[in-house]
Every structure is written in C-alpha cells, then in structure tokens.
Design an enzyme around this catalytic site. Structure first.
Site, PDB file in Angstrom:
ATOM      1  N   GLU A   1       8.140  -9.929  -2.880  1.00  0.00           N
ATOM      2  CA  GLU A   1       7.089  -9.108  -3.486  1.00  0.00           C
ATOM      3  C   GLU A   1       7.693  -7.935  -4.264  1.00  0.00           C
ATOM      4  OE1 GLU A   1       3.808  -9.992  -3.501  1.00  0.00           O
ATOM      5  OE2 GLU A   1       4.717 -11.785  -2.642  1.00  0.00           O
TER       6      GLU A   1
ATOM      7  N   TRP B   1      -3.287  -9.578 -13.347  1.00  0.00           N
ATOM      8  CA  TRP B   1      -4.474 -10.059 -14.043  1.00  0.00           C
ATOM      9  C   TRP B   1      -4.143 -11.158 -15.043  1.00  0.00           C
ATOM     10  CZ3 TRP B   1      -9.519 -10.014 -13.421  1.00  0.00           C
ATOM     11  CH2 TRP B   1     -10.049  -9.150 -12.474  1.00  0.00           C
TER      12      TRP B   1
ATOM     13  N   ASN C   1      -3.623  -8.377  -1.368  1.00  0.00           N
ATOM     14  CA  ASN C   1      -3.085  -9.110  -2.518  1.00  0.00           C
ATOM     15  C   ASN C   1      -3.726 -10.481  -2.709  1.00  0.00           C
ATOM     16  OD1 ASN C   1      -1.094  -9.249  -4.741  1.00  0.00           O
ATOM     17  ND2 ASN C   1      -0.301 -10.980  -3.568  1.00  0.00           N
TER      18      ASN C   1
ATOM     19  N   TRP D   1       8.855  -9.362  -7.519  1.00  0.00           N
ATOM     20  CA  TRP D   1       7.731  -9.535  -8.458  1.00  0.00           C
ATOM     21  C   TRP D   1       7.439  -8.215  -9.168  1.00  0.00           C
ATOM     22  CZ3 TRP D   1       5.261 -13.251 -10.854  1.00  0.00           C
ATOM     23  CH2 TRP D   1       5.220 -14.539 -10.311  1.00  0.00           C
TER      24      TRP D   1
ATOM     25  N   TRP E   1     -15.330 -15.373 -24.466  1.00  0.00           N
ATOM     26  CA  TRP E   1     -15.698 -14.835 -23.163  1.00  0.00           C
ATOM     27  C   TRP E   1     -17.193 -14.581 -23.078  1.00  0.00           C
ATOM     28  CZ3 TRP E   1     -11.761 -15.443 -20.056  1.00  0.00           C
ATOM     29  CH2 TRP E   1     -10.452 -15.277 -20.536  1.00  0.00           C
TER      30      TRP E   1
ATOM     31  N   TRP F   1     -10.587 -10.949 -18.957  1.00  0.00           N
ATOM     32  CA  TRP F   1      -9.708 -10.386 -17.932  1.00  0.00           C
ATOM     33  C   TRP F   1      -9.454  -8.894 -18.132  1.00  0.00           C
ATOM     34  CZ3 TRP F   1      -5.143  -8.305 -19.785  1.00  0.00           C
ATOM     35  CH2 TRP F   1      -4.730  -8.722 -21.059  1.00  0.00           C
TER      36      TRP F   1
END
Length: 473
Positions: free
Chosen positions: A278, A386, A345, A281, A310, A363
């Site tokens: 993590e 996202w 998460n 990341w 969208w 998004w």
C-alpha cells in the site's frame, strides 16, 4: 550571523524531516521557520474543512515542538500561492535570510509555486528542496527505456530493487539550538477557512501518530492481508491522514515495519508485505504525477475516455453523496465518509465503481466530493484511486470490470455488522436480507425509511459497458 528559514507545508513534524534536519545541521546559524496558510488556494483545491482543522491542530503541536528546540514558527496567512511567494521574498529581505529550506510537493500548482520562488529569489537566497514525502525520489524508478512505468506491478518490482539499495533511514529530530528553548510569544490563530470537528479516532500530534504507527505494526500488521478488506474489522492502520499532511513520514512507516518484520521483503505473502504494498501504491501515484503533470488537471490518462457521455442526473449524484442509493454497502460507506472524513479502502473502490459504472456519473464529480470530505485528502492518491476505479487511468481496472455492490457487500461484510453501524434503519433486518433489503421491506410493509434501489444494477452495467464501448479506440 547567517539566518536560515524552514518553510513547512505538508511536513508538520520535527522527526525525520529532511528540510528541518538539513537547516539545523549548523548550530551556529540562526534558524527560523514559517507556515503560510492560503485559504483561497485551498478553496480551489476543495480542501475538506475537517482537514483544515486537522492541519491547524497539528500546526499547534509543531509550534510547541519547535519552540522546545529553540526555533520560532512565524505564521502568515495570504490568499494563494503567488501571494505566499511575494510574502516570502519580503520576509527574506527583512530578516536577512540567506538560505530557505523546504520539502518538495509534486502537484503541478505547488511545483510551479516553488519554481516561481526560486526564480524570484535568484541568487540572493539559496533554495534547498528535499524529497521528503517519498521513499524514493520521483524519476528514479524507470523502465528499460528510461520512462516512468505505466503499470504498477513492474514498477513495484523495480521499486523494491532500488529500495534495498537506498538509504531510507529515518532522521532524528534536531538538537536544541545553541540559544536554547524559547517561549511561544503568539499562538497561531485559526485559519480563515471553514472548520469541521475532527473525528475522535484521529487525535493530532506527531507523538500520537508515531504511537499509532507502532501499535499498528506491533499488533495488527501480521493479520493485515487477511483483514484489510473487511470494513467491520479494525484491521487497517488509519495512518493516511497523518501521511497526507506529513505528521509522519513514509520512511518512519517503512522502518517501523522493518523493526517488527526484518524479513518483510522476502515474504511477499505476509501481512507486513501487504501493507508495504500500500505504501508503494502511494509512491506510484506520486511518481506518476511528476511524469505526467496533466493528471493534476482533471485529465484522464486514457485519452479516449474523455469522449464518454456521462449522466447529468443530479438526483443520482446527491443520493450517492448522502448515502441513500438503496444499496447498503454503498450507503454505509458514504455515511462513514461524511461522518469521519475517512473511508475504508475497499469501500473507496466500491463507492467509486458504483458512481461511475452504475450511475454513469463523471469520475471527476466523485474525486471532487471525496476531496471536500476527506481528512486524508491527497490529490495524488485520490486521483489515482478514482481513475483506477473509473477505468480512465494508468494501470486502471479494465472498463468491463464492474463491481456488483450487493455481491461486494455479501463478500466483505457477510453478517452486515458494518452496515448496521452506519444504517440504523436496517438494524431489524435479518442477516439473509441485509444486503438486499428491498425484498424484506416489501414483504413486511416497508417498516423502515430505507430507500429502494435508485437503479437496477444489471441494467446499469449494460448501459455502462455500452457507453465505454461506444467511444473505445
């Protein structure tokens, strides 16, 4: 006598702070520090009021810690980044500052601000910037073509090789200055920015954050891989708010992990390695915005996804924000976010997938709303997460990967413990119906004010696939 200035930004600690440590390397010089609040800039960046409050609380702790080692903290408030540079220029002239030390920020506006400062000061004041919020400097983990990786797994492989070769030791806090400890002459006033109370789970201060880190690594990391996806279990670190504003450093996290699990790098299936993953990341997303600054500008990494049509249904966005979509795991997660300013998460992925793939809402709307609520608001991690969920980013989930919110809830909160905590209107519903309550509600005459699903997942899935496939190149 030479005067050095430390400019604190998202590094609100005295331990393992590269800029502070370097500035204090000579005990004969005068060292001062500053923090500049920029409310107008924060509004543009959609900073959550609770994060502003959290910064303020931790700034008070920092002011006290600096005073104890003999360094005054000068507070200033101005509108935006450009104004902060102008104030710094004047301050350096007035106080005869010869060197200014700060830790790098990698977002594009912050980067441009720092470049503007360097240009403005010229050779009158030496600027020393340090890579403090990362384990490895962005631009040092590259592929065979000397380019930034676009896929996480090979990035991690190369990152780990370089990590083993790098000096990642944590620095000590500076010694007390020759002049001795000082008294705080003026307490920092609250920022001219909305404040929201910080949840009790997140006490402020460097000492508390380090205790939280030690406790997590000692008591919970070994089971992290098995428990990290279950929101009803207190199995995650909850350190992200402290990392976001630099109350602790990634090196402190890594070194504490090594202290508890010296063989972490040799055990990729362990809980310790799972948590290290993590942290990597987090590094990946930071390295990415340096290589691709447009990621800071609301632009997708996959260009063709800009053509997606969208939905503009405001009532759907509002229902998602308020946690009244009729999908329990989504609603419980959003209510956790709205209450705590923090969200598990696994739930970040579920709620993001639901907004984009089920409701077909842009998004960017989700990214903005999260930033407006998150105590751990961090552009790099938030944008990366996202875009991963929306299938618009580098190393993103393929567009045809669409979470079934009901199945996700059944898998990661099988008995509905998390749901009942955040959705009290479902507390009487039996376990077998807790993730699909509409059937039970219909059968029992709607003895609850919990809403019916605002969309049908299977139909929404088909529409999302069609929207992506219509523009896919």
């Amino acid at each position: 006598m030479t005067t050095r200035l430390i400019w604190f930004r998202n590094d609100l600690r005295i331990t393992d702070n590269k800029a502070l440590y370097k500035a204090c390397s000579d005990n004969q010089v005068t060292v001062k520090s500053t923090f500049i609040a920029t409310p107008k800039q924060w509004h543009k960046h959609h900073m959550a009021p609770r994060q502003a409050r959290f910064i303020y609380e931790n700034l008070l702790h920092l002011q006290q810690a600096l005073a104890e080692i003999g360094i005054p903290l000068i507070y200033h408030q101005c509108e935006d980044f450009n104004a902060s540079v102008e104030w710094l220029k004047d301050f350096c002239i007035k106080e005869q500052v010869k060197e200014i030390f700060f830790n790098c920020q990698y977002e594009i506006n912050e980067y441009r601000r720092d470049e503007y400062l360097k240009q403005s000061l010229g050779d009158k004041v030496i600027c020393q910037d340090h890579h403090d919020s990362v384990l490895l400097q962005p631009g040092t983990v590259l592929n065979g073509n000397l380019e930034m990786y676009k896929v996480y797994t090979p990035f991690r492989r190369e990152f780990l090789l370089k990590l083993k070769e790098s000096d990642t030791r944590s620095l000590t806090s500076p010694k007390v200055r020759k002049s001795g400890a000082i008294k705080i002459e003026k307490t920092i006033p609250p920022f001219d920015y909305p404040f929201t109370k910080v949840h009790a789970d997140f006490s402020s201060g460097e000492k508390f954050a380090l205790q939280k880190l030690r406790r997590f690594c000692h008591e919970k990391v070994k089971n992290y891989a098995d428990q990290r996806n279950f929101p009803a279990t207190d199995g995650t670190s909850k350190l992200s708010p402290y990392l976001a504003i630099g109350v602790i450093s990634p090196r402190q996290c890594y070194n504490r992990l090594l202290t508890e699990f010296p063989d972490v790098l040799e055990n990729p299936k362990s809980g310790a390695f799972s948590w290290l993953n993590e942290l990597i990341w987090r590094e990946f997303y930071r390295h990415l915005i340096v290589a691709y600054p447009f990621l800071c500008m609301e632009k997708p990494f996959i260009k063709w996804t800009n053509k997606i049509q969208w939905s503009d249904k405001e009532e759907h966005l509002n229902a998602w924000q308020e946690g009244i979509t009729g999908y329990p795991i989504v609603d419980a997660a959003m209510r956790q976010l709205n209450t705590m300013g923090w969200i598990h998460n696994r739930l970040r992925m579920i709620t993001a997938s639901f907004l984009v793939k089920d409701l077909l809402i842009n998004w960017r709307s989700g990214e903005l709303y999260f930033m407006s609520q998150l105590l751990d608001g961090d552009l790099t991690a938030n944008n990366g997460g996202w875009q991963w969920s929306a299938s618009t980013g580098t190393d993103a989930a393929p567009y045809f990967r669409i979470f079934n919110p009901t199945a996700q809830g059944e898998r990661f909160d099988p008995n509905g413990v998390f749901l009942r905590k955040w959705l009290p209107e479902l507390k009487e519903i039996p376990d077998e119906y807790i993730h699909n309550p509409d059937y039970w509600l219909k059968k029992n005459g709607f003895k609850s004010n919990y809403p019916l699903p605002i969309i049908d997942h299977n139909q929404a899935r088909k529409q999302a696939l069609a929207a992506f496939e219509a523009v896919k190149e």
